[in-house]
Scaffold this motif. Structure first.
Motif, PDB file in Angstrom:
ATOM      1  N   ILE A  93      14.930  25.430  63.727  1.00  0.00           N
ATOM      2  CA  ILE A  93      15.540  25.533  62.399  1.00  0.00           C
ATOM      3  C   ILE A  93      14.547  24.969  61.385  1.00  0.00           C
ATOM      4  O   ILE A  93      14.137  23.806  61.487  1.00  0.00           O
ATOM      5  N   ASN A  94      14.149  25.790  60.430  1.00  0.00           N
ATOM      6  CA  ASN A  94      13.236  25.337  59.373  1.00  0.00           C
ATOM      7  C   ASN A  94      11.966  24.688  59.937  1.00  0.00           C
ATOM      8  O   ASN A  94      11.550  23.596  59.535  1.00  0.00           O
ATOM      9  N   GLU A  95      11.363  25.380  60.910  1.00  0.00           N
ATOM     10  CA  GLU A  95      10.074  24.973  61.484  1.00  0.00           C
ATOM     11  C   GLU A  95      10.128  23.655  62.259  1.00  0.00           C
ATOM     12  O   GLU A  95       9.106  22.996  62.471  1.00  0.00           O
ATOM     13  N   PRO A 114      19.412  19.964  58.574  1.00  0.00           N
ATOM     14  CA  PRO A 114      19.970  21.300  58.336  1.00  0.00           C
ATOM     15  C   PRO A 114      21.468  21.349  58.627  1.00  0.00           C
ATOM     16  O   PRO A 114      21.948  20.709  59.558  1.00  0.00           O
ATOM     17  N   SER A 115      22.175  22.126  57.843  1.00  0.00           N
ATOM     18  CA  SER A 115      23.623  22.229  58.022  1.00  0.00           C
ATOM     19  C   SER A 115      23.948  22.836  59.402  1.00  0.00           C
ATOM     20  O   SER A 115      24.987  22.513  59.989  1.00  0.00           O
ATOM     21  N   GLU A 116      23.048  23.686  59.920  1.00  0.00           N
ATOM     22  CA  GLU A 116      23.314  24.327  61.206  1.00  0.00           C
ATOM     23  C   GLU A 116      23.470  23.298  62.331  1.00  0.00           C
ATOM     24  O   GLU A 116      24.254  23.502  63.263  1.00  0.00           O
ATOM     25  N   ILE A 117      22.700  22.219  62.276  1.00  0.00           N
ATOM     26  CA  ILE A 117      22.775  21.218  63.334  1.00  0.00           C
ATOM     27  C   ILE A 117      23.923  20.252  63.100  1.00  0.00           C
ATOM     28  O   ILE A 117      24.556  19.784  64.043  1.00  0.00           O
ATOM     29  N   ILE A 118      24.240  19.970  61.864  1.00  0.00           N
ATOM     30  CA  ILE A 118      25.353  19.051  61.550  1.00  0.00           C
ATOM     31  C   ILE A 118      26.671  19.671  61.963  1.00  0.00           C
ATOM     32  O   ILE A 118      27.585  18.980  62.421  1.00  0.00           O
ATOM     33  N   GLU A 119      26.788  20.990  61.842  1.00  0.00           N
ATOM     34  CA  GLU A 119      28.013  21.679  62.238  1.00  0.00           C
ATOM     35  C   GLU A 119      28.310  21.552  63.721  1.00  0.00           C
ATOM     36  O   GLU A 119      29.445  21.760  64.158  1.00  0.00           O
ATOM     37  N   LYS A 120      27.309  21.216  64.512  1.00  0.00           N
ATOM     38  CA  LYS A 120      27.488  21.113  65.963  1.00  0.00           C
ATOM     39  C   LYS A 120      28.026  19.750  66.385  1.00  0.00           C
ATOM     40  O   LYS A 120      28.346  19.529  67.553  1.00  0.00           O
ATOM     41  N   LEU A 121      28.093  18.814  65.466  1.00  0.00           N
ATOM     42  CA  LEU A 121      28.531  17.461  65.802  1.00  0.00           C
ATOM     43  C   LEU A 121      30.041  17.412  66.054  1.00  0.00           C
ATOM     44  O   LEU A 121      30.796  18.152  65.471  1.00  0.00           O
ATOM     45  N   GLU A 137      13.498   8.503  54.751  1.00  0.00           N
ATOM     46  CA  GLU A 137      13.595   8.951  53.356  1.00  0.00           C
ATOM     47  C   GLU A 137      14.682   8.172  52.619  1.00  0.00           C
ATOM     48  O   GLU A 137      14.671   8.080  51.393  1.00  0.00           O
ATOM     49  N   LEU A 138      15.626   7.617  53.374  1.00  0.00           N
ATOM     50  CA  LEU A 138      16.745   6.872  52.790  1.00  0.00           C
ATOM     51  C   LEU A 138      16.588   5.364  52.975  1.00  0.00           C
ATOM     52  O   LEU A 138      16.963   4.588  52.110  1.00  0.00           O
ATOM     53  N   ILE A 139      16.053   4.980  54.129  1.00  0.00           N
ATOM     54  CA  ILE A 139      15.848   3.557  54.435  1.00  0.00           C
ATOM     55  C   ILE A 139      14.389   3.367  54.826  1.00  0.00           C
ATOM     56  O   ILE A 139      13.954   3.924  55.841  1.00  0.00           O
ATOM     57  N   PRO A 140      13.603   2.626  54.059  1.00  0.00           N
ATOM     58  CA  PRO A 140      12.197   2.402  54.430  1.00  0.00           C
ATOM     59  C   PRO A 140      12.065   1.846  55.830  1.00  0.00           C
ATOM     60  O   PRO A 140      12.917   1.078  56.300  1.00  0.00           O
ATOM     61  N   MET A 169      21.871  14.853  53.784  1.00  0.00           N
ATOM     62  CA  MET A 169      20.788  14.683  52.817  1.00  0.00           C
ATOM     63  C   MET A 169      19.437  15.138  53.360  1.00  0.00           C
ATOM     64  O   MET A 169      18.536  15.467  52.584  1.00  0.00           O
ATOM     65  N   PHE A 170      19.285  15.152  54.704  1.00  0.00           N
ATOM     66  CA  PHE A 170      17.953  15.489  55.226  1.00  0.00           C
ATOM     67  C   PHE A 170      17.962  16.339  56.495  1.00  0.00           C
ATOM     68  O   PHE A 170      16.908  16.654  57.033  1.00  0.00           O
TER      69      PHE A 170
END
Length: 202
Positions: A94-96, A195-202, A56-59, A192-193
């Motif tokens: 998360i979100n299907e 879920p915040s739930e998974i980014i928080e685990k980094l 979605e950000l880099i073709p 940008m693409f």
């Protein structure tokens, strides 16, 4: 009745444990395929194991060209060794879509080819080479940490001990895992693409 409930709980636990182990094994297998494709410069295969959100950000074609340019440079060569996948976490819905995080480490060897400097006794060219080495060390120290970078003078190579976090995603939580290797300062892009739930685990 109590006996039936206990039996059901035991069976359910065994089922969930089996699912977890199968999912983790599939993540490990797919990530090994992804890494092997990069090491062997099979970039079209590597792209197939890259998380869709990045496109979605880099073709897709642009990312493929960037990978080919980076790893097929005539002035630079790469080698990877001692890859170790560890800490694969439980997939969660998360979100299907299913997500998991993992980490891996390996040793990356980078060499630079400069025929104008190699084996030259010219003092000016040698000074140029030493300046280039110093600049590369500063850059590698900044990106990977000084403790993880070694200059191998006898081979004229840089050894970098890499430790990375990875996000894996799957439509069903078992197969078809795709990956994003999390680079330094990449979090705003991931937000940008992913879920915040998974980014928080980094």
């Amino acid at each position: 009745m109590k006996h039936i409930i206990i039996t059901y709980v035991i069976l359910l636990t065994a089922t969930l444990t089996g699912y977890s182990q199968n999912a983790k094994k599939e993540i490990e297998t797919d990530f090994n395929t992804y890494l092997t494709a990069i090491i062997n410069k099979e970039f079209e295969t590597a792209i197939e194991y890259t998380a869709e959100g990045i496109f979605e950000l880099i073709p897709r074609e642009q990312l493929l060209v960037a990978m080919q340019s980076a790893f097929n440079s005539e002035s630079m060569n790469f080698r990877f060794d001692n890859t170790n996948i560890k800490d694969i976490n439980e997939p969660e819905l998360i979100n299907e879509k299913y997500y998991a995080t993992l980490s891996y480490s390996n040793d990356m060897y980078i060499g630079f080819v400069d025929n104008s400097v190699e084996d030259s006794e010219d003092e000016e060219l040698q000074e140029k080479k030493e300046l280039q080495q110093s600049m590369m060390l500063v850059s590698f120290y900044k990106n990977f940490g000084e403790e993880n970078v070694t200059y191998l003078e006898d081979k004229d190579q840089y050894k970098i001990s890499v430790q990375k976090r990875v996000i894996a995603e799957s439509p069903n939580g078992i197969t078809n895992w795709k990956f994003i290797v999390v680079e330094k300062n990449m979090k705003p892009i991931l937000e940008m693409f992913l879920p915040s739930e998974i980014i928080e685990k980094l």
